[in-house]
Design an enzyme around this catalytic site. Sequence first.
Site, PDB file in Angstrom:
ATOM      1  N   LYS A  13       5.294  70.018  51.848  1.00 51.44           N
ATOM      2  CA  LYS A  13       4.341  70.679  50.953  1.00 51.44           C
ATOM      3  C   LYS A  13       4.731  70.497  49.481  1.00 51.44           C
ATOM      4  CE  LYS A  13       6.347  75.147  52.313  1.00 51.44           C
ATOM      5  NZ  LYS A  13       7.556  74.497  52.807  1.00 51.44           N
ATOM      6  N   ARG A  88       4.834  83.714  52.366  1.00 48.46           N
ATOM      7  CA  ARG A  88       5.483  83.338  53.618  1.00 48.46           C
ATOM      8  C   ARG A  88       5.480  84.466  54.634  1.00 48.46           C
ATOM      9  NH1 ARG A  88       9.072  79.129  51.474  1.00 48.46           N
ATOM     10  NH2 ARG A  88      10.375  78.277  53.089  1.00 48.46           N
ATOM     11  N   ARG A 127      17.663  64.743  53.715  1.00 49.59           N
ATOM     12  CA  ARG A 127      17.069  64.968  52.390  1.00 49.59           C
ATOM     13  C   ARG A 127      18.154  65.109  51.319  1.00 49.59           C
ATOM     14  NH1 ARG A 127      12.664  69.603  51.659  1.00 49.59           N
ATOM     15  NH2 ARG A 127      14.236  71.013  52.472  1.00 49.59           N
ATOM     16  N   ARG A 160      20.856  70.304  49.862  1.00 51.51           N
ATOM     17  CA  ARG A 160      20.699  71.760  49.838  1.00 51.51           C
ATOM     18  C   ARG A 160      21.580  72.418  50.891  1.00 51.51           C
ATOM     19  NH1 ARG A 160      14.415  73.064  49.919  1.00 51.51           N
ATOM     20  NH2 ARG A 160      15.207  74.540  51.440  1.00 51.51           N
ATOM     21  N   ARG A 171      15.483  78.692  59.868  1.00 51.43           N
ATOM     22  CA  ARG A 171      14.291  78.629  59.009  1.00 51.43           C
ATOM     23  C   ARG A 171      13.027  78.423  59.854  1.00 51.43           C
ATOM     24  NH1 ARG A 171      16.514  74.085  55.497  1.00 51.43           N
ATOM     25  NH2 ARG A 171      14.429  73.884  54.637  1.00 51.43           N
TER      26      ARG A 171
HETATM   27  P1  ADP Z   1      11.653  75.055  52.849  1.00 57.97           P
HETATM   28  O1  ADP Z   1      10.191  75.312  52.824  1.00 57.97           O
HETATM   29  O2  ADP Z   1      11.989  73.626  53.104  1.00 57.97           O
HETATM   30  O3  ADP Z   1      12.404  75.985  53.763  1.00 57.97           O
HETATM   31  P2  ADP Z   1      12.020  76.384  50.237  1.00 57.97           P
HETATM   32  O4  ADP Z   1      12.701  75.817  49.066  1.00 57.97           O
HETATM   33  O5  ADP Z   1      10.581  76.696  50.122  1.00 57.97           O
HETATM   34  O6  ADP Z   1      12.262  75.326  51.411  1.00 57.97           O
HETATM   35  O7  ADP Z   1      12.774  77.724  50.727  1.00 57.97           O
HETATM   36  C1  ADP Z   1      14.166  77.774  50.902  1.00 57.97           C
HETATM   37  C2  ADP Z   1      14.613  79.212  51.183  1.00 57.97           C
HETATM   38  O8  ADP Z   1      14.286  80.050  50.064  1.00 57.97           O
HETATM   39  C3  ADP Z   1      13.969  79.914  52.372  1.00 57.97           C
HETATM   40  O9  ADP Z   1      14.631  79.605  53.589  1.00 57.97           O
HETATM   41  C4  ADP Z   1      14.128  81.391  51.976  1.00 57.97           C
HETATM   42  O10 ADP Z   1      15.445  81.849  52.188  1.00 57.97           O
HETATM   43  C5  ADP Z   1      13.889  81.354  50.474  1.00 57.97           C
HETATM   44  N1  ADP Z   1      12.463  81.559  50.146  1.00 57.97           N
HETATM   45  C6  ADP Z   1      11.656  80.663  49.486  1.00 57.97           C
HETATM   46  N2  ADP Z   1      10.415  81.159  49.359  1.00 57.97           N
HETATM   47  C7  ADP Z   1      10.411  82.376  49.955  1.00 57.97           C
HETATM   48  C8  ADP Z   1       9.435  83.373  50.179  1.00 57.97           C
HETATM   49  N3  ADP Z   1       8.174  83.222  49.767  1.00 57.97           N
HETATM   50  N4  ADP Z   1       9.806  84.513  50.833  1.00 57.97           N
HETATM   51  C9  ADP Z   1      11.046  84.687  51.259  1.00 57.97           C
HETATM   52  N5  ADP Z   1      12.035  83.781  51.099  1.00 57.97           N
HETATM   53  C10 ADP Z   1      11.733  82.643  50.454  1.00 57.97           C
END
Ligand code: ADP
Length: 218
Positions: A13, A88, A127, A160, A171
């Site tokens: 995304k 989320r 990645r 990461r 996740r």
């Molecule tokens: P990905 O979608 O690949 O897991 P992101 O960078 O979007 O990567 O998210 C990494 C981490 O950041 C998540 O596993 C969570 O811990 C935190 N995070 C990101 N966005 C949110 C959200 N909207 N609500 C709760 N935690 C979040």
Amino acid sequence: MRLAFFGAPGGGKGTQAKRVLADAKAVQVSTGDLLREAQEKKTPLGLKAQEYMSKGALVPDDLVNGVLRERLTQKDAREGFILDGYPRTVGQLQSLEALLAELKMPVDKWLFIDVPLDAIEDRVLNRRTCKKCGEMYNLKFSPPKKEGVCDKCGGELYQRADDSKEKLAKRFEAYKKDTIPVMDNLRKRKLLTEVQAGTKKAEEVEVLVRKALGLKAK
Ligand code: ADP
């Protein structure tokens, strides 16, 4: 445009958001990036978020909702935004809809980029991201010319902390438990646009995304 992109962790995304930003006249708002920045700066929020992120767990709604409000009330977001990784949870969806009603800037399109979960592991584990400019590479499919160095800006590439097999499994669990219900909610209200990305390459997915959003083809 005001858009929200959904998809599994590592499902592309963020990549698609970057590809259509300019034509959608939007800024990218990634809660993951905002939280990682806060961590890097060691702010109180960043330290708190780190406890959850390092385990592959979601950061609690009240913290993330605060970060998002702060970002969406900045001037550049008035023109347009692509939410990447937010909302989320159903709680975040409710908070977002209330905030956007208050700001009088409703979402134009909610887009789900559907990728089979078993296609994702390879992508996530390989990645690498540039520390400086955020460009992403995949050691298997799109490696940098020089190991550990960004082709675009010469910055250092890093992996990461949550891109490990064990954290990824966590996740996914969070995605199934908390984020699929957000999409079910939008689907029931006939608000969700869906793109079947399968195992297509980013360029090919972009064609579908542009079509779904009514943007011109590249
Ligand atoms: P990905 O979608 O690949 O897991 P992101 O960078 O979007 O990567 O998210 C990494 C981490 O950041 C998540 O596993 C969570 O811990 C935190 N995070 C990101 N966005 C949110 C959200 N909207 N609500 C709760 N935690 C979040």
